[in-house]
Design a protein around this motif. Structure first.
Motif, short mmCIF file in Angstrom:
data_model
loop_
_atom_site.label_atom_id
_atom_site.label_comp_id
_atom_site.label_asym_id
_atom_site.label_seq_id
_atom_site.Cartn_x
_atom_site.Cartn_y
_atom_site.Cartn_z
N GLU A 171 -5.27 82.49 25.52
CA GLU A 171 -5.02 81.70 26.73
C GLU A 171 -6.17 80.70 26.85
O GLU A 171 -7.32 81.04 26.61
N THR A 172 -5.82 79.47 27.25
CA THR A 172 -6.87 78.45 27.40
C THR A 172 -7.36 78.46 28.84
O THR A 172 -6.56 78.47 29.77
N TYR A 173 -8.67 78.47 29.00
CA TYR A 173 -9.27 78.45 30.35
C TYR A 173 -10.03 77.15 30.52
O TYR A 173 -10.56 76.60 29.55
N ASN A 174 -10.09 76.69 31.79
CA ASN A 174 -10.81 75.44 32.07
C ASN A 174 -12.28 75.56 31.74
O ASN A 174 -12.89 74.65 31.21
N THR A 175 -12.86 76.68 32.13
CA THR A 175 -14.28 76.89 31.88
C THR A 175 -14.47 78.32 31.42
O THR A 175 -13.60 79.17 31.63
N VAL A 176 -15.61 78.59 30.85
CA VAL A 176 -15.90 79.95 30.40
C VAL A 176 -16.01 80.88 31.61
O VAL A 176 -15.68 82.05 31.56
N CYS A 177 -16.44 80.28 32.74
CA CYS A 177 -16.55 81.10 33.96
C CYS A 177 -15.18 81.63 34.37
O CYS A 177 -15.04 82.77 34.81
N GLU A 178 -14.17 80.77 34.25
CA GLU A 178 -12.83 81.23 34.61
C GLU A 178 -12.37 82.33 33.68
O GLU A 178 -11.73 83.29 34.10
N ALA A 179 -12.70 82.18 32.42
CA ALA A 179 -12.31 83.22 31.46
C ALA A 179 -12.95 84.55 31.81
O ALA A 179 -12.28 85.58 31.89
N TYR A 180 -14.26 84.52 32.09
CA TYR A 180 -14.94 85.76 32.45
C TYR A 180 -14.39 86.33 33.74
O TYR A 180 -14.26 87.54 33.90
N SER A 181 -14.10 85.45 34.66
CA SER A 181 -13.57 85.90 35.93
C SER A 181 -12.23 86.62 35.72
O SER A 181 -11.87 87.51 36.49
N ASP A 182 -11.50 86.22 34.71
CA ASP A 182 -10.25 86.88 34.35
C ASP A 182 -10.52 88.08 33.44
O ASP A 182 -9.60 88.67 32.89
N ARG A 183 -11.77 88.41 33.27
CA ARG A 183 -12.23 89.51 32.43
C ARG A 183 -11.78 89.35 30.97
O ARG A 183 -11.40 90.31 30.33
N VAL A 184 -11.80 88.10 30.51
CA VAL A 184 -11.48 87.82 29.12
C VAL A 184 -12.71 87.14 28.51
O VAL A 184 -13.29 86.24 29.13
N ALA A 202 -15.05 70.78 33.60
CA ALA A 202 -14.12 71.52 32.76
C ALA A 202 -14.52 71.39 31.30
O ALA A 202 -14.83 70.29 30.82
N GLN A 203 -14.56 72.50 30.62
CA GLN A 203 -14.91 72.52 29.21
C GLN A 203 -14.07 73.65 28.64
O GLN A 203 -14.42 74.81 28.77
N HIS A 204 -12.91 73.27 28.11
CA HIS A 204 -11.92 74.29 27.76
C HIS A 204 -12.48 75.31 26.77
O HIS A 204 -13.22 74.97 25.87
N VAL A 205 -12.11 76.53 27.01
CA VAL A 205 -12.42 77.57 26.02
C VAL A 205 -11.15 78.37 25.76
O VAL A 205 -10.27 78.46 26.61
N CYS A 206 -11.09 78.94 24.58
CA CYS A 206 -9.95 79.79 24.25
C CYS A 206 -10.41 81.24 24.36
O CYS A 206 -11.41 81.62 23.75
N GLY A 207 -9.69 82.02 25.13
CA GLY A 207 -10.03 83.44 25.28
C GLY A 207 -9.42 84.26 24.17
O GLY A 207 -8.55 83.80 23.43
N HIS A 208 -9.87 85.50 24.06
CA HIS A 208 -9.33 86.38 23.02
C HIS A 208 -7.85 86.62 23.17
O HIS A 208 -7.16 87.00 22.23
#
Lengths: 969, 353
Positions: free
Chosen positions: A753-766, A744-750
């Motif tokens: 919303e905070t995501y656990n990983t950048v992969c999760e953010a992309y998967s959410d299309r953010v 887990a390496q938190h990232v903030c999406g546009h």
């Protein structure tokens, strides 16, 4: 059936006074006043006799047609519990008569006729409805038989047949049931008298079709007085003095309204019989003549109207919008052009848009030049005499011929006209003035041919006098679907999934689609929902259909018509429906008399110092503090102030991030189902909050060959979601498991919303704003002085020298193309209602828009901004994109922006994109000082993903793709 | 009005029944159905064979088109023979396909061919206009056809195959009895349809403004029915006299051969064939179905078949004189009315005795 029976006896047992109460006259205000319907409805409340009331209730439908929907809904809903019935409803036995599979399914699941009315359309499912009606009557009548099986069977026989019951059948019922139940005889009597579906009076309009006046009179009399089919038939034959012939308009009318007694094969909706895409364009016509002709060619092939349309409208400068729209349907603008043998100057232009970059058009340009060399240019509406074009400006002429055939459309208006100055230049030098008609000059000819000289809406030839400056670097940006490699009736989709390990695959998929009508060339994906104009061409009236497995549009439902004649008055000016304009910094649009504007905070040059001091860049001037709240639409807002400003009441949001809440605790699902969190942001205002979970049954078997890799929370990859669930794992993100997302390496999406990983953010299309959890909100306005973002360490720009864009509400800039879309919430709600109250989510929008991104080097991300605009980012997928790739993504953004703002059916026929009102585009450019050097391809193993590494240059489109990075999708 | 809530307990018992009536009722009001079912109408249409009735009952929408198609054929027949002694009429009951000629003459051959073509034409046209539920545009003529020449199928090609097939299924179903006449009728039906199929047109639209027309979208269209009428009229003039060959052991009519031909020369597919000589159609005759020319209008000066001599078969003619009156030389007068003169003309018409 039991209920019905009970109630009938109940009716008889109780006095009418109580019965009167069942009809609340307050419903009657839904009826137009004064009308027969209103009068009948009002009477219901005052009637004192039971039989009279019964009679009136039965007649009510003939006074109040089904179009008085609210009235019926009201009557049914003011009687709560009315629709609840015991298991096994009357219509169950009829379900096999349903024509569409969807309706049949719905029918079997239903518990009352009310449940199927949305799915099963009354005009197409006539056999089903007539069967249900009959069964309902039958069950009421025959239940009087009680335990007397003989009587019951003879009774049921009457309702089983399709035609009128025979005399012997009626006699048998009389013989067997007379002694058992006089009510049954009455009930059957009522039915047999009135069969078929009883009201011959409904067919009175047919009488007007009779040729002879005396026959018309007799027909009306017969329909009013006679009740059985046989009587009516005999009466008509005798009185009108002719046998029924199918060429006789009177009998045609009767035949036309008769439904076949047997089940017919799959019927196609009338929508399927036309060109729904072209019909969309007809509303863009400026003259009523062209509008009518356009509707003619779109709805009724086989007439000769298209020839007239060609002459009157196809090249008429007044009808530019219509023509461009029709071109979009026929030949949409697509990025990239290559492999031309003659028009070589058009090659290697991967970031420009063309309508027709293919071999045929290339050949066409060559042929044109040959024809023109004879000294005359033949245009559909005039002949232009020219000198020898092989000697006079041959390169210019070649560019003209190529431009007319290849049809570049990079300009904003997507038209393919040559600029006027070019036209005048070339004709002044090469026009054969001796052969000009009297009064003909180069100026005048060009005035007709290409009246515009605005580089925004015409093609400057200069661009195509030299080859592309790019040389052969096509592998940086490829466009696998252009030219279209797929067979007809198939759509080309860019392959963003990559290949299975160790296997070759093509950079595109050909997927079957549906045409928007049989004569249409425009395809949509299977299961796509599309909005098509009604065939009658009434402005503002549409129906929503689904592209079915059969490759045809199915399950169409009418949308409420929009009153396009209503105008908006803004600042003293009248604006028509559908026009967009700006008020201060707000983009606005007029929709059926309502002015819909963005919710931005504006600051202009003449704002006072006080305004400037208070300006935060957030809606309602909220302070830029970051105390996130999660609203019922599933979006995290930076503060309660912003949430309130966007219309949420205090009980409609809770503190904290939306994604940090667990929607599966407490478990909302059935015991044998599993709850899966599914965070989403709804664009609709439904009574229920935006659902954040899904209940799924434990899958029994999975299709192992279906490859759509997913990664679970233990960083284990599964071939598809089904198999992941089968093993009881939890989904982390879609796509191959990534090394970089292992821990887990938190990232903030546009979207804040905070995501656990950048992969999760992309998967959410953010897309990622910055590393670490979210702790600030950026401005949503164009200017900012200082904001909460000042302390945020932003990641470096992906490409040095790029002029970035900053998405609204985000802190960090990025190199991408960005769209800010204003949309109509009411329309979204309509779509949800038509789709069984399924909400419309941001993901739905992104999924559809993604199909329009033709370059695999760009991908789409998006979110709902805090001021309720839809933000779309088209981002290069490589971690270090080349300037060309950034340009390509920017072009994709501009293309989509133009399609939205011109209401092109390419996009707008898709539900829910049709709720888009207007769009603004911002793009990243590369600073000119920066030499446009070409970076090497993306780094292998780079984790910002979804790219195809360059395929072997010798076969850029069909090359093997096994060396690509793993992808998120 | 009575207050609702106070009686809610009682009411709750009542609802379902009311609901039932209303829903079934609202359906009644909605559907535009119907005084008469398809079954009963189809049973009463005169002159349908059992199989035709079955088609009628299951496809009432198609039967309307069949009626229109048959009428198209009948009207064309009347147009083509408007100057002849036989003007496409016959004695007897009017059926879907008009009155039938009892003699297997050239005239009968023409009526069969033109109605079969008419039905195929009307069905095909209805398909491309979206008026029939089970057909549409020709699905085979879609997508690319000729990549090199740069034209492709597009738009809505008339599905003539469906129309022909339907015409075959429906029109040919009336030939039940195994007679020579059946063979003749079937041949002529087929000839009519064949003529129509051969005259399907290819229409194309060029893309783009430049003249070379390298990319085209093409589709097939139906010819004007008048064209079919003229072609069949020519075929009528060259109709082939045939006789039957009874080949099988049961001596049943098996096929037709050209009369007086050496060996077994079969008529061509698109030839009209007849088995009986035509009557002269001068007098009314129940045996041949001839209506006769009594009372027909004729042209006193024409040397052709519409001339009174030929038309009236030498019986002579009646002369009727009348004055035709109409408004003429109308002028607009300021303001605001129109002033006209009355013109008149004496005319004569002639009818056969």
């Amino acid at each position: 059936m039991y209920v019905c029976f009970e109630i009938v006896t109940f009716l008889l047992a109780f006095n009418f006074y109580d019965l009167v109460l069942t009809q609340d006259s307050s419903c009657c205000h839904h009826a137009v006043e004064p009308s027969p319907c209103w009068e009948a409805c009002a009477q219901l409340a005052t009637i004192k006799s039971e039989s009279h009331l019964k009679h009136l209730l039965q007649r009510l439908p003939s006074y109040c047609p089904d179009s008085t929907n609210e009235l019926w809904i009201c009557i049914n809903s003011t009687l709560p519990g009315a629709s609840r019935k015991s298991d096994g409803w009357e219509g169950l036995g009829c379900c096999e008569l349903a024509i569409s599979a969807e309706c049949r399914r719905e029918c079997k699941k239903a518990s009352s006729k009310n449940d199927i009315t949305k799915i099963c359309k009354k005009d197409t499912e006539k056999p089903l409805y007539s069967c249900i009606t009959k069964n309902e009557m039958g069950s009421v009548c025959c239940n009087y038989a009680g335990r007397h099986t003989n009587c019951r069977e003879y009774c049921q026989a009457i309702f089983r047949t399709d035609s009128s019951p025979t005399v012997s059948q009626i006699k048998a019922v009389k013989d067997y049931c007379q002694s058992i139940s006089p009510q049954l005889i009455d009930c059957v009597g009522n039915y047999t008298k009135s069969y078929p579906i009883r009201s011959p009076i409904d067919s009175l309009y047919c009488c007007e079709r009779a040729d002879e006046p005396h026959c018309q009179v007799a027909c009306r009399r017969i329909l009013r007085t006679m009740t059985t089919e046989h009587e009516i038939m005999e009466g008509l034959i005798n009185e009108c003095g002719s046998q029924p012939l199918p060429q006789d308009p009177l009998w045609q009318c009767f035949l036309g309204s008769a439904h076949p007694p047997t089940k017919s094969e799959t019927e196609t909706s009338p929508t399927a019989k036309m060109d729904g895409a072209k019909l969309h364009c007809c509303s863009k016509a400026n003259t009523s003549l062209c509008r009518d002709m356009c509707q003619g060619i779109s709805t009724n092939w086989g007439t000769q109207t298209w020839q007239e349309f060609d002459q009157m409208c196809e090249y008429n400068p007044v009808e530019t919008d219509l023509i461009t729209c029709l071109s979009d349907v026929r030949e949409p603008c697509q990025l990239g052009c290559k492999d031309l043998a003659y028009c070589t100057n058009f090659n290697n232009r991967p970031t420009e848009l063309f309508r027709s970059c293919n071999i045929q058009s290339d050949q066409g340009a060559l042929n044109d030049i040959k024809l023109w060399s004879n000294g005359t240019i033949k245009m559909p509406f005039m002949n232009i005499p020219v000198l020898d074009i092989r000697k006079c400006l041959p390169e210019m002429w070649k560019a003209v011929a190529c431009a007319l055939q290849i049809k570049p459309c990079y300009s904003r208006a997507r038209s393919s006209a040559i600029c006027k100055s070019d036209c005048v230049d070339i004709l002044t030098q090469c026009g054969d003035r001796k052969r000009f008609h009297e009064g003909q000059t180069a100026e005048r000819i060009c005035e007709i041919l290409s009246p515009v000289d605005d580089p925004q809406s015409c093609i400057p030839l200069e661009r195509y006098l030299t080859p592309s400056s790019l040389g052969n670097v096509m592998e940086e940006v490829i466009h696998p679907c252009n030219p279209n490699p797929c067979p007809s009736n198939h759509l080309c989709e860019v392959n963003r999934k990559g290949c299975q390990l160790g296997q070759d695959c093509l950079p595109f998929f050909c997927v079957p689609g549906c045409k928007l009508g049989e004569a249409s060339e425009f395809l949509v994906q299977l299961e796509a929902r599309v909005q098509v104009p009604l065939r009658n061409g009434q402005a503002g009236c549409f129906e929503v259909c689904t592209c079915g497995q059969s490759g045809r549009l199915e399950g169409c439902a009418d949308m409420p018509c929009i009153d396009t004649s209503k105008t908006c008055i803004v600042g003293g000016q009248r604006k028509n429906h559908g026009t967009s304009f700006r008020v201060d910094c707000h983009p606005c649009s007029c929709f059926a008399g309502d002015t819909i504007c963005s919710a931005r905070q504006c600051l202009s040059g003449d704002s006072s110092d006080e305004d400037r001091r208070r300006f935060t860049g957030l809606p309602c001037g909220c302070p830029d503090r970051f105390v996130p709240v999660c609203a019922r639409n599933g979006r995290t807002y930076p503060s309660a102030c912003v949430a309130r400003c966007m219309g949420f009441k205090d009980n409609q949001f809770v503190f904290g991030h939306c994604r940090s809440s667990n929607p599966c605790s407490p478990n909302p699902c059935h015991r044998n189902q599993r709850c899966l969190p599914n965070h989403r942001v709804c664009l609709t205002d439904l009574p229920d909050p935006c659902p954040q979970h899904e209940c799924v049954a434990r899958p029994l078997g999975c299709d192992k060959s279906h490859s759509d890799p997913v990664c679970d929370t233990d960083n284990m990859e599964h071939p598809n979601l089904c198999q992941l669930l089968q093993q009881g794992k939890t989904l982390a993100y879609t796509g191959h498991c990534q090394e970089a997302c292992k821990k887990a390496q938190h990232v903030c999406g546009h979207n804040g919303e905070t995501y656990n990983t950048v992969c999760e953010a992309y998967s959410d299309r953010v897309a990622m704003d910055y590393q670490g959890p979210c702790h600030a909100v950026g401005s949503v306005a164009d200017f900012t002085f200082d904001s909460g973002c000042d302390m945020i360490p932003c990641p470096a720009l992906s490409t040095p020298g790029c002029i970035p864009v900053t998405p609204p509400g985000a802190c960090c800039p990025l190199c991408a193309g960005m769209l800010q879309i204003l949309w109509n919430k009411e329309q979204m709600n309509v779509f949800a209602k038509l789709n069984r109250n399924q909400p419309v989510t941001v993901h739905d929008i992104l999924r559809i828009l993604r199909l329009h991104i033709s370059v695999p080097q760009c991908d789409i991300f998006g979110y709902l901004s805090i001021n309720s605009e839809i933000i779309i980012l088209i981002v290069p997928v490589d971690q270090q994109p080349t300037p060309l790739q950034i340009e390509a993504c920017s072009m994709e953004a501009k293309k989509i922006d133009s399609l939205i703002n011109y209401g092109s059916p390419t996009l707008i026929s898709h539900v829910p994109l049709s709720a888009f009102l207007t769009s603004e585009v911002k793009i990243s450019t590369i600073r000119p000082s920066q030499p446009s050097e070409h970076h090497p391809g993306p780094q292998a193993g780079s984790w910002v993903c979804c790219a195809f590494l360059p395929s072997p240059p010798e076969s850029p489109t069909r090359g093997s793709l096994d060396n690509q990075t793993h992808c998120l999708h | 009005m009575i207050i609702f809530s106070s009686r809610s307990v009682l009411l709750s018992v009542y609802y379902p029944q009311i609901f039932l009536i209303l829903t079934s009722g609202s359906y009644l009001a909605l559907s535009s159905v119907v005084a008469l079912g398809a079954n009963i109408i189809c049973n009463k249409i005169p002159g349908l064979a059992p199989r035709q009735r079955a088609i009628c009952q299951s496809r009432p929408d198609a039967i309307i088109v069949v009626g229109e198609g048959a009428q198209l054929g009948i009207n064309e027949c009347q147009y083509q023979f408007r100057y002849g002694r036989w003007n496409c009429s016959a004695l007897g009951e009017r059926t879907v396909f008009g009155q039938e000629l009892r003699v297997g003459s050239r005239e009968a051959a023409f009526t069969y061919a033109i109605t079969a073509a008419g039905v195929a034409h009307a069905i095909t046209a209805a398909c491309s206009q979206g008026n029939l539920s089970q057909c549409g545009c020709d699905r085979e003529k879609q997508g690319y056809y000729n990549q090199e020449e740069g034209w492709k199928w597009g738009g809505c090609s008339a599905d003539i195959k469906y129309g022909i097939e339907f015409s075959k299924r429906f029109v040919d179903a009336r030939e039940i009895k195994k007679t020579t006449r059946r063979l003749m009728n079937l041949h002529n039906n087929e000839a009519g349809r064949k003529v129509l199929e051969e005259r399907m047109k290819l229409e194309c639209k060029c893309h783009g403004v430049s003249g070379s027309c390298t990319t085209k979208t093409c589709w097939t269209t139906l010819p004007k029915f008048r064209e079919i009428g003229y072609v069949l009229k020519d075929k009528y003039n060259e109709a082939v006299y045939v006789e039957v060959v009874r080949a099988s052991r049961l001596r049943q009519p098996t096929f037709l051969k050209v009369k007086k031909s050496q060996g077994f020369r079969k008529p061509m597919e698109t030839d009209l064939v007849y088995i009986d000589r035509s009557p002269n159609y001068c007098e009314e005759d129940a045996a041949t179905g001839s209506v006769g020319t009594q009372g027909r209008l004729c042209n006193r000066t024409s040397p052709h078949t519409d001339g009174c001599d030929l038309m009236c078969c030498g019986r002579g003619y009646n002369t009727h004189q009348y004055t035709k009156v109409w408004q003429c030389n109308c002028k607009f007068q300021w303001c605001c009315f129109v002033k006209c003169n009355t013109c008149s003309e004496r005319t004569e018409v002639f009818t056969c005795k």
